[in-house]
Enzyme design. Structure first.
Site: not given
Ligand code: NDP
Length: 491
Positions: A250, A284, A383
């Protein structure tokens, strides 16, 4: 300050990295939580706990009614503590207190209750194959699910997947974002209090690297659900390829609000503003591209800009605030850079886009609106994940559709026209998973929520979630009288 530790095999345990991280209140910049950082060894301990709970513990062997009992108990405990959880989530994310209290938290409660019951309705079928045999199908859990979630709405977003994975009989390792870990950590306490068998849900805290990376690379995970940005989503998918691991993604969006010339302008204006700025624009589905037919473009953009200027940015606990702070200093900095780049690429900043003059602390930013945005510019295509809006003029309906679909994303959108049939026909041509027709898109847990193109793979909600968390097994049962050919016997 709250001490955030892991929840592994039913116990609260510190991660290996002693220094840890701090989660800040985005409105005050105060440290509200010290977050343990889980090393690959901590992640391994969590995966092994889930593995043991799945392979030899009671969870997958309980009846769905028994598992539903636990989900209802989680929902009840969450509801009993709703005000406290809402307060923490507001302090942790900067989302408006009213949105956390009246929106995100009740949704999280609903997710556990919904899947407790939906799981009972998710059964197989008997398919007669002539007079010879029956095929019986039934859903089987897949094993250990890794669920990785973002910081925007941590409980609402995590609970959909947690509840679906659990009712289906899987065990889980959940990694929330380091930026908003508090309420997910408190959820661990609820699991312990209601007596969820150890290892069924394990929570590993820490950063994307090393914690998230270790989880997606772990060989003993059976399936993944990743909710976050498209860039990280691609990395998750690359690792899943090696093990052909089922993956639900997602991801991000750049959703259009399309206003056709015959739209009810007052309604469309309200809808476009809600789509653009609810959840601080950090959602999102945010309607960050507004596409208006030329005949009404000037009037619509003037009114949109006027209303945006009047939006009250401020303390998320103040009931009058409409936009709170951004999640972090770094995220606001990225947005300021994107705003600067948009201007250099020729877009016209019509309002906002700066740190408010009154802001001494907190990661606040004025909502920004651009016109004259080139459809190939970064502002049109990437985005930004905040209250930064690009407005586009379409020559006619066909041009509006072309602009709406001219993106690598396809998560959500809306279309506005007084002619409902025209709006509906337009919506069906939009390459977006979730479209509002004369309304901003409103999510419902019974419906699939997923994206086209780079907004993800698969969908959550209702039976679509349950299908992700199970594999349908087909059993072939012969009827009496059915005779096999006899190999090796002379006719
Ligand atoms: P990120 O992709 O930065 O992070 C998402 C999760 O992945 C966090 O727990 C993060 O940890 C973790 N993460 C980061 N890097 C890695 C890696 N290399 N390997 C594994 N896990 C990793 O997104 P954001 O938290 O900034 O959230 C915003 C994004 O999420 C936007 O793009 C938004 O559109 C999307 N989103 C989509 C939704 C949907 O249903 N389509 C719903 C909500 C959000 P940490 O934060 O601790 O670095």
């Amino acid at each position: 300050m709250i001490e955030i530790v892991n929840f592994i095999n039913g116990e609260h345990v510190r991660g290996a990295e002693s220094e840890g991280l701090f989660s800040l209140n985005p409105a005050t910049e105060e440290r509200i939580a010290h977050v343990t950082v889980s090393s690959p060894a901590d992640v391994d301990a969590a995966v092994q706990a889930a593995r043991a709970a799945y392979d030899s513990g009671p969870w997958p062997r309980l009846s769905v009614e028994e598992r539903a009992y636990y989900l209802h108990a989680i929902a009840d405990a969450l509801e009993d503590n709703l005000a406290l959880f809402a307060q923490y989530e507001c302090e942790d994310t900067g989302f408006l207190a009213k949105m956390c209290r009246d929106g995100h938290l009740p949704r999280a409660v609903e997710h556990f209750r919904f899947f407790a019951e939906e799981g009972k309705r998710f059964f197989g079928s008997a398919i007669p194959v002539g007079d010879a045999y029956f095929n019986l199908t039934h859903p089987v859990p897949l094993g250990v699910a890794a669920i990785i979630t973002p910081w925007n709405g941590p409980l609402a977003v995590s609970s959909i997947n947690l509840a679906a994975a659990l009712i289906a009989g899987n065990c889980v390792v959940l990694k929330p974002s380091e930026m908003a870990p508090v309420t997910i950590s408190l959820l661990g306490q609820i699991f312990a209090e209601i007596g969820l068998p150890p290892g069924v849900v394990n929570i590993v805290q820490g950063a994307g690297s090393p914690t998230g990376q270790a989880l997606i690379r772990h060989p003993d995970i059976d399936l993944v659900c990743f909710i976050g940005g498209t860039q990280v989503g691609k990395a998750v998918l690359r690792h899943a390829a090696d093990t052909v691991r089922r993956s639900l993604l997602e991801l991000g969006g750049k959703s259009p609000t399309v206003v056709l010339a015959d739209a009810d302008l007052d309604a469309a204006l309200d809808g476009a503003l809600v789509s653009a700025f609810s959840s601080n624009g950090q959602v999102c589905t945010a309607g960050s591209r507004i596409i208006v037919e030329r005949a009404i473009a000037e009037e619509f953009s003037r009114r949109f800009i006027e209303r945006t200027r009047q939006i009250r940015v401020g303390d998320p606990f103040d009931a009058r605030s409409e936009i709170g702070p951004m999640i972090s200093a770094g995220h606001r900095e990225q947005m300021l850079r994107a705003i600067d780049a948009a201007q250099r690429q020729g877009a016209r900043l019509r309002t906002g886009g700066a740190i408010p003059a009154w802001c001494e602390r907190g990661f606040y930013i004025e909502p920004a609106v651009f016109t004259d945005v080139h459809p190939r510019s970064d502002l049109a295509r990437q985005e930004i994940f905040g209250p930064v809006i690009g407005m586009f003029t379409a020559e006619d309906e066909a041009d509006a559709l072309r602009l709406a679909n001219d993106t690598c994303f396809g998560l959500a959108g809306s279309v506005w026209s007084r002619d409902q049939s025209r709006a509906l026909a337009f919506a069906k041509k939009m390459q977006a998973g979730n479209v509002g027709v004369n309304t901003p898109y409103i999510r419902d847990i019974r419906c699939p929520f997923g994206g086209f193109k780079q907004s993800g793979i698969g969908a959550v909600g209702g039976r679509w979630s349950l299908e992700h968390y199970t594999q349908t097994q087909t059993l072939c049962v012969p009827l009496s009288g059915y005779a096999l050919p006899k190999y090796g016997v002379e006719p």
